[in-house]
Design an enzyme around this catalytic site. Structure first.
Site, PDB file in Angstrom:
ATOM      1  N   ASP A   1      42.070  49.414  41.439  1.00 57.99           N
ATOM      2  CA  ASP A   1      43.408  49.973  41.643  1.00 57.99           C
ATOM      3  C   ASP A   1      44.067  50.596  40.409  1.00 57.99           C
ATOM      4  OD1 ASP A   1      42.786  48.416  43.826  1.00 57.99           O
ATOM      5  OD2 ASP A   1      44.596  47.203  43.760  1.00 57.99           O
TER       6      ASP A   1
ATOM      7  N   ASP B   1      51.005  42.330  43.520  1.00 52.43           N
ATOM      8  CA  ASP B   1      51.112  43.783  43.310  1.00 52.43           C
ATOM      9  C   ASP B   1      52.562  44.264  43.209  1.00 52.43           C
ATOM     10  OD1 ASP B   1      48.391  43.458  43.843  1.00 52.43           O
ATOM     11  OD2 ASP B   1      48.546  44.234  45.887  1.00 52.43           O
TER      12      ASP B   1
ATOM     13  N   TRP C   1      36.480  49.168  49.130  1.00 53.27           N
ATOM     14  CA  TRP C   1      35.897  47.833  49.058  1.00 53.27           C
ATOM     15  C   TRP C   1      34.665  47.729  49.962  1.00 53.27           C
ATOM     16  CZ3 TRP C   1      37.340  45.302  45.080  1.00 53.27           C
ATOM     17  CH2 TRP C   1      38.641  45.404  44.591  1.00 53.27           C
TER      18      TRP C   1
END
Length: 494
Positions: free
Chosen positions: A42, A169, A306
């Site tokens: 990310d 996050d 992913w």
């Protein structure tokens, strides 16, 4: 030397030992950000600070697999040429010893603050046995960061129907007199949601509300939320995990998209419309935005997915970022266009006007593995047409971009793209006055296709051979390529 500095030094030494070897790999991207070696995921801390763009990223500096997370770091004055800076964060404290997970950045009193999730595994089941907190690090120069003594600044998830451990996050911004952050979360019954917090000083945070929650096919966890104001609308970008396929949508393991709505800052509730994807391709996750001194909202995402096969892992690296995209609102939809600064990387323009294509053909001077293409096609009476890139007849490789007029579908097919995962992705696309415009970015192991001035984008990693440099055009009946331009793009990382 403190533990944090020591861990960063060890990580830098690990990278330095293989960096030169990694740089020789053919699939290394030329104008997309990639880790100097080993693992990247990310984008984090994307920010504009003291006249420069800073982009941090999730980084495992000891192998090409995901592991205990560090924050790698790039900066740029123009979004075209980037410089790698030393690793910014390492897992060094009791509250983040198993990873400095994703987060964001904000300027306060001339300093750059990173707000991130500290992760600790409390057992071997990484889905259930974990403890996540929110922490801060600060920097005077935007390069060297120190974690605050007051950490963690948010030590536990709020009470209520909020999962106590999946809580991560933070994306922080300032509105009027307060700082706010959104956090990715889920209910105890595994429904994705976003939490809203407020602070006067970045240090003491109060929980405001569950800002938004999934209904129906909206996933079991919302990761990497980002809220920003654009043309009077509050845009919530997030990455929902576990959305089930519907027709030709949602076929990646996880999705990334947005909803448009309005946040009530007093109550912390957000009313919004339907979910839209930000990218209809294979490899796009955890997008994060920032605003620059020109007032532009700029977005970058992880250009992988992913659990996808990543052939570069055999060459000691994995992961890349998309090119920076400028997002704007048009007819209640986000439009994504390449940052115009990328034009600085252009060389060797080749252009054509009004080329008639029927069957399959190539054009002189149009080939390569590191290119930008712009074209407008008048479909005339054709029902199927498009182009093939990264073509090698010898290796039987091609990546095919096809428009089907009757179904109004644009298809990105990488089933014969070389190594790595195959498959195809589809996007609903209508012609404008029987015309299709494409803006295509080809790099050594990636493809980004901007359709009809950024109404849709499709991104995918591909792993062709070095011989796969051909480009051909095809159509079942006559089409007119009204305009066509090609540029070679130079490297973006110093």
């Amino acid at each position: 030397m403190n533990v944090h500095k020591q861990k960063i030094e060890e990580a830098e030494q690990s990278i330095a030992a293989v960096e030169n070897e990694v740089s020789q790999n053919y699939w290394r991207l030329h104008y997309h950000l990639t880790p100097p070696a080993y693992w990247m995921n990310d984008p984090n801390g994307f920010s504009f600070y003291k006249g420069e763009y800073h982009l941090f990223y999730q980084h495992h500096p000891f192998s090409a697999e995901w592991g205990p997370m560090y924050w790698g770091h790039f900066k740029s004055s123009d979004l075209a040429a980037w410089e790698r800076l030393p690793i910014a964060l390492a897992p060094s404290e009791d509250y983040d010893k198993d990873g400095c997970f994703s987060g964001s950045a904000i300027e306060k009193d001339g300093k750059l603050y990173l707000m991130y999730t500290g992760n600790v595994w409390t057992g071997n089941n990484y889905d259930e046995q974990l403890k996540q907190v929110q922490a801060l690090a600060q920097s005077e120069d935007g390069v060297t960061f120190e974690k605050l003594a007051d950490n963690p600044v948010i030590a536990e998830a709020p009470a209520g129907n909020i999962h106590p451990f999946h809580f991560r996050d933070p994306k922080v911004w300032k509105y009027q007199d307060f700082y706010y952050t959104v956090l990715g979360s889920k209910t105890k019954q595994n429904t994705g949601q976003v939490l809203l917090y407020r602070s006067a000083d970045l240090l003491k945070w109060e929980f405001v509300n569950v800002m938004a929650k999934g209904e129906g096919n909206f996933g079991f966890m919302w990761e990497c939320p980002d809220l920003f104001l654009l043309d009077g609308q509050d845009v919530l970008v997030m990455s929902p995990q576990g959305v089930k396929p519907e027709g030709h949508l949602y076929h990646n393991l996880h999705q990334a998209g947005y909803v448009l709505g309005k946040l009530n800052y007093e109550t912390g509730t957000y009313t919004h419309g339907p979910f839209h994807l930000l990218d209809y391709g294979f490899d796009f996750y955890a997008p994060q935005t920032t605003i620059d001194d020109k007032g532009r909202r700029i977005l970058i995402a992880w250009m992988d997915m992913w659990e996808s096969e990543m052939p570069t892992q055999n060459h000691n690296w994995a992961g890349a970022m998309t090119i920076p995209r400028i997002v704007t609102l048009k007819d209640n939809q986000l439009i994504s266009k390449p940052a115009p600064e990328i034009e600085k990387l252009r060389k060797n323009e080749v252009s054509y006007q009004h080329v008639t294509i029927e069957g399959e053909t190539s054009l002189e001077g149009i080939s390569g593995d590191c290119l930008e293409l712009e074209l407008t096609i008048h479909a005339k009476n054709a029902s199927q047409f498009g182009l093939k890139v990264r073509v090698s007849e010898e290796d039987k490789q091609e990546t095919v971009l096809t428009y089907h007029k009757k179904e109004q579908l644009f298809i990105f097919d990488r089933s014969q793209s070389g190594e790595g995962p195959g498959g195809e992705r589809k996007a609903d696309v209508k012609l404008n006055d029987n015309e299709l415009t494409l803006h295509i970015f080809i790099d050594k192991s990636s493809l980004e296709v901007f359709i009809n001035e950024g109404e849709k984008v499709m991104t995918g990693r591909i792993y062709p051979s070095q011989k796969a440099v051909g480009i051909t055009f095809f159509s079942d009946e006559s089409i007119d390529i009204i305009n066509f331009k090609k540029w070679h793009l130079e490297k973006s990382i110093k």
